[in-house]
Design a protein around this motif. Structure first.
Motif, PDB file in Angstrom:
ATOM      1  N   ARG B 256      -2.974 -17.221  24.241  1.00 29.03           N
ATOM      2  CA  ARG B 256      -2.383 -16.593  23.054  1.00 29.03           C
ATOM      3  C   ARG B 256      -3.262 -16.858  21.825  1.00 29.03           C
ATOM      4  N   ARG B 257      -3.666 -18.104  21.668  1.00 32.51           N
ATOM      5  CA  ARG B 257      -4.565 -18.420  20.547  1.00 32.51           C
ATOM      6  C   ARG B 257      -5.854 -17.613  20.657  1.00 32.51           C
ATOM      7  N   ALA B 258      -6.362 -17.497  21.887  1.00 28.47           N
ATOM      8  CA  ALA B 258      -7.610 -16.760  22.094  1.00 28.47           C
ATOM      9  C   ALA B 258      -7.466 -15.300  21.652  1.00 28.47           C
ATOM     10  N   MET B 259      -6.287 -14.717  21.861  1.00 30.80           N
ATOM     11  CA  MET B 259      -6.028 -13.345  21.414  1.00 30.80           C
ATOM     12  C   MET B 259      -6.171 -13.249  19.887  1.00 30.80           C
ATOM     13  N   VAL B 260      -5.683 -14.272  19.200  1.00 28.49           N
ATOM     14  CA  VAL B 260      -5.763 -14.264  17.733  1.00 28.49           C
ATOM     15  C   VAL B 260      -7.225 -14.386  17.294  1.00 28.49           C
ATOM     16  N   TYR B 261      -7.967 -15.269  17.953  1.00 27.32           N
ATOM     17  CA  TYR B 261      -9.402 -15.373  17.640  1.00 27.32           C
ATOM     18  C   TYR B 261     -10.099 -14.052  17.948  1.00 27.32           C
ATOM     19  N   GLY B 262      -9.703 -13.417  19.036  1.00 27.94           N
ATOM     20  CA  GLY B 262     -10.296 -12.128  19.384  1.00 27.94           C
ATOM     21  C   GLY B 262     -10.047 -11.087  18.306  1.00 27.94           C
ATOM     22  N   SER B 263      -8.809 -10.995  17.879  1.00 26.15           N
ATOM     23  CA  SER B 263      -8.468 -10.000  16.867  1.00 26.15           C
ATOM     24  C   SER B 263      -9.186 -10.300  15.549  1.00 26.15           C
ATOM     25  N   ALA B 264      -9.272 -11.575  15.206  1.00 24.93           N
ATOM     26  CA  ALA B 264      -9.976 -11.965  13.975  1.00 24.93           C
ATOM     27  C   ALA B 264     -11.446 -11.553  14.055  1.00 24.93           C
ATOM     28  N   MET B 265     -12.093 -11.850  15.163  1.00 27.81           N
ATOM     29  CA  MET B 265     -13.517 -11.540  15.278  1.00 27.81           C
ATOM     30  C   MET B 265     -13.742 -10.031  15.353  1.00 27.81           C
ATOM     31  N   GLY B 266     -12.831  -9.318  15.984  1.00 25.57           N
ATOM     32  CA  GLY B 266     -12.925  -7.861  15.991  1.00 25.57           C
ATOM     33  C   GLY B 266     -12.848  -7.302  14.578  1.00 25.57           C
ATOM     34  N   SER B 267     -12.003  -7.914  13.759  1.00 22.57           N
ATOM     35  CA  SER B 267     -11.846  -7.412  12.385  1.00 22.57           C
ATOM     36  C   SER B 267     -13.096  -7.684  11.551  1.00 22.57           C
ATOM     37  N   PHE B 268     -13.781  -8.784  11.825  1.00 19.78           N
ATOM     38  CA  PHE B 268     -15.052  -9.023  11.114  1.00 19.78           C
ATOM     39  C   PHE B 268     -16.091  -7.969  11.517  1.00 19.78           C
ATOM     40  N   ALA B 269     -16.134  -7.666  12.799  1.00 18.39           N
ATOM     41  CA  ALA B 269     -17.165  -6.751  13.313  1.00 18.39           C
ATOM     42  C   ALA B 269     -17.165  -5.412  12.580  1.00 18.39           C
ATOM     43  N   VAL B 270     -15.973  -4.918  12.255  1.00 16.68           N
ATOM     44  CA  VAL B 270     -15.883  -3.566  11.689  1.00 16.68           C
ATOM     45  C   VAL B 270     -16.118  -3.540  10.186  1.00 16.68           C
ATOM     46  N   GLU B 271     -16.316  -4.701   9.598  1.00 15.74           N
ATOM     47  CA  GLU B 271     -16.511  -4.731   8.139  1.00 15.74           C
ATOM     48  C   GLU B 271     -17.931  -4.370   7.707  1.00 15.74           C
ATOM     49  N   GLN B 272     -18.863  -4.362   8.667  1.00 15.50           N
ATOM     50  CA  GLN B 272     -20.229  -3.941   8.336  1.00 15.50           C
ATOM     51  C   GLN B 272     -20.845  -3.233   9.543  1.00 15.50           C
ATOM     52  N   PHE B 273     -21.971  -2.615   9.324  1.00 12.65           N
ATOM     53  CA  PHE B 273     -22.725  -2.017  10.422  1.00 12.65           C
ATOM     54  C   PHE B 273     -23.201  -3.106  11.386  1.00 12.65           C
ATOM     55  N   SER B 274     -23.363  -2.710  12.641  1.00 12.14           N
ATOM     56  CA  SER B 274     -24.011  -3.568  13.631  1.00 12.14           C
ATOM     57  C   SER B 274     -23.344  -4.946  13.647  1.00 12.14           C
ATOM     58  N   VAL B 275     -24.119  -5.995  13.840  1.00 10.33           N
ATOM     59  CA  VAL B 275     -23.561  -7.353  13.831  1.00 10.33           C
ATOM     60  C   VAL B 275     -23.826  -8.044  12.496  1.00 10.33           C
ATOM     61  N   LEU B 276     -24.087  -7.250  11.462  1.00  8.21           N
ATOM     62  CA  LEU B 276     -24.464  -7.831  10.169  1.00  8.21           C
ATOM     63  C   LEU B 276     -23.423  -8.801   9.622  1.00  8.21           C
ATOM     64  N   ARG B 277     -22.137  -8.496   9.853  1.00  3.00           N
ATOM     65  CA  ARG B 277     -21.096  -9.346   9.286  1.00  3.00           C
ATOM     66  C   ARG B 277     -21.152 -10.753   9.859  1.00  3.00           C
ATOM     67  N   PHE B 278     -21.633 -10.868  11.102  1.00  5.54           N
ATOM     68  CA  PHE B 278     -21.677 -12.180  11.754  1.00  5.54           C
ATOM     69  C   PHE B 278     -22.865 -13.014  11.283  1.00  5.54           C
ATOM     70  N   ASP B 279     -23.855 -12.361  10.692  1.00  4.83           N
ATOM     71  CA  ASP B 279     -25.067 -13.077  10.290  1.00  4.83           C
ATOM     72  C   ASP B 279     -24.764 -14.252   9.367  1.00  4.83           C
ATOM     73  N   GLU B 280     -23.837 -14.013   8.433  1.00  9.49           N
ATOM     74  CA  GLU B 280     -23.580 -15.040   7.422  1.00  9.49           C
ATOM     75  C   GLU B 280     -22.188 -15.646   7.552  1.00  9.49           C
ATOM     76  N   LEU B 281     -21.451 -15.192   8.546  1.00 12.42           N
ATOM     77  CA  LEU B 281     -20.061 -15.636   8.680  1.00 12.42           C
ATOM     78  C   LEU B 281     -19.995 -17.138   8.942  1.00 12.42           C
ATOM     79  N   THR B 282     -19.071 -17.821   8.261  1.00  9.97           N
ATOM     80  CA  THR B 282     -18.951 -19.268   8.433  1.00  9.97           C
ATOM     81  C   THR B 282     -17.689 -19.613   9.239  1.00  9.97           C
ATOM     82  N   PRO B 283     -17.725 -20.760   9.896  1.00  7.83           N
ATOM     83  CA  PRO B 283     -16.519 -21.206  10.619  1.00  7.83           C
ATOM     84  C   PRO B 283     -15.298 -21.290   9.701  1.00  7.83           C
TER      85      PRO B 283
END
Lengths: 308, 308
Positions: B256-283
């Protein structure tokens, strides 16, 4: 803490992949009332033709619905005929006959005028406004609308919005009204035009409550059998308003609970044709389903430092 | 607790209403790895052509991605070109050039063979099976697939399903695979054919986890700006598997927790082109968003006896 609904009282003929029904009880006021009455007595204002099966309407009275505001006019009752696709995702309107509903001018009986909770079902926004002119000082007013009024009576609808507390719409309506395809921007636009709360109904995906206090999401109850989606939105509204009236609590926490009651009642509505599911539904069944929602979204994050 | 992904490494050219990108980092393994690596180191197996911008791939290494399983073949890299509709609800594939990916035969490096958590990105199920033949004894295997394989390699896919613990698909894929349009019946069908868990991704509406222990619903994170939906599903999988690997916990509570992490990371992905949002994303940003999900679905029912 009286709860008042003004809306249509119809005879629905619905075809689904699982069967069909002819001239069954329908309309926004009927679905709202049968759902809401599980939680709190409901007063109905509406009109039927002289062909309406009054015995079936009166069965509603046994469930806590006050029909003193239902007038009977000479002519045919409002009839709607529709057909759903094999997967229930789309429906086609085969026929709409307004009958006496075409001349409906809601008259709120004196004993209903002190209603504290008011739901304006999806009717002409001019009529919705006329209802507000006839009630004294409601605690909370919620309304529904549809594409037809958003396009055809936009100015009146905008005037109405300034006088309601909660707008309940589906996502297509929220988009059309605001001119914005992003649901959260659309909801924010609506909040800027009157309502303090926006409920965006998303069918099988659930519903979202947006207000100045944040965003709350309630899923649809997972059902392996959906029989007839007709009336789910009005049953949702009935559960939502029924809970608010029953508790007379309009805090954010209560609105969130109301969303859960709304989703629960919407899920009952689709389990059978017409309002049949509500005929025998017990408060215990409602309570069980509402509590099941807690498990549906429950998760516990790890304390900081343990794992990611 | 090593986490391994096998999938495509592509160059994406994407047009959205907000701009376009050409030959940007893409592919299931890339989105998965950049997302998952925020939570746990990720080992990647894939292939690129001799035209792939290796400097950009190597930036992934700095984020905790082990590229020892990425082979470089003579020829062109996998390229995908797509265009989204104005509301991002639909996308059209303008061009797909498989290049060296057409001959991809995953070879798991010896040091990756003891991987405990394995994600099989959306590739030919024969290749997905060959990966399972090369890993020792994973704790948990998850896989993705798509309409193309469901239709064209159904038998192999069914053999694969018997060997995976989690199937992650979107709702159209769940329907196609099971032949049932009801998502919950479709999920139950899948559970009867191998996996212990089914994750049905529903895009902007969230995702559902179905298992013998019940149903869990996580909403999509409400975003007022969605920039580019490409890769959201693989970023979801990265968050989901990253959390499981980081905690080495495959209990229902952890899923269940993993689903929440999944949804969170999916939401970051769509905020920029490609994987750009993950480049600077912090824990810390990840933690904040994950915690925001708790508020998004939080409600407290009244004790029995108070209100409805």
């Amino acid at each position: 803490m009286s709860l008042l609904v003004v809306g249509s009282i119809a005879l629905d003929s619905v075809q689904t992949p699982f069967g069909s029904t002819a001239d069954a009880l329908g309309g926004s006021a009927v679905f709202f009332a049968m759902s809401g009455a599980l939680l709190h007595p409901v007063q109905v204002v509406g009109v039927v033709g002289d062909d309406y099966p009054m015995d079936r309407l009166e069965r509603m009275a046994k469930r806590g619905v006050d029909l003193a505001g239902v007038s009977r006019a000479q002519g045919e009752s409002f009839r709607w005929k529709g057909k759903y696709s094999y997967d229930l995702q789309n429906r086609e309107t085969l026929e709409t006959r307004l009958g006496v509903f075409a001349d409906f001018a809601p008259r709120i009986p004196p004993q209903f005028r002190d209603a504290r909770y008011v739901f304006l079902g999806n009717i002409d926004p001019e009529l919705q406004l006329s209802v507000l002119d006839q009630v004294d000082e409601p605690t909370l007013v919620a309304c529904d609308t549809m594409n037809y009024w958003i396009q055809g009576k936009r100015d009146v609808l905008m005037e109405l919005l300034r006088r309601v507390d909660v707008l309940l719409v589906n996502d297509a309506e929220a988009r059309q009204l605001s001119g914005d395809w992003n649901i959260f921007r659309a909801a924010r636009w609506i909040l800027q035009h009157g309502p303090r709360f926006v409920v965006v109904k998303q069918g099988e995906y659930g519903a979202v409550l947006v207000s100045g206090d944040g965003i709350f999401y309630v899923p649809a109850f997972p059902l392996e059998q959906v029989f007839d989606p007709t009336g789910a939105g009005d049953a949702f509204a009935g559960g939502f308003m029924g809970h608010l009236a029953a508790t007379d609590d309009t805090t954010s926490a209560s609105l969130r609970r109301a969303m859960v009651y709304g989703s629960a009642m919407g899920s009952f509505a689709v389990e059978q044709f017409s309002v049949l599911r509500f005929d025998e539904l017990t408060p215990d069944e409602v309570r069980l389903r509402v509590h099941a929602f807690a498990d549906l979204v429950r998760f516990d994050l790890l304390p900081v430092g343990e794992g990611a």
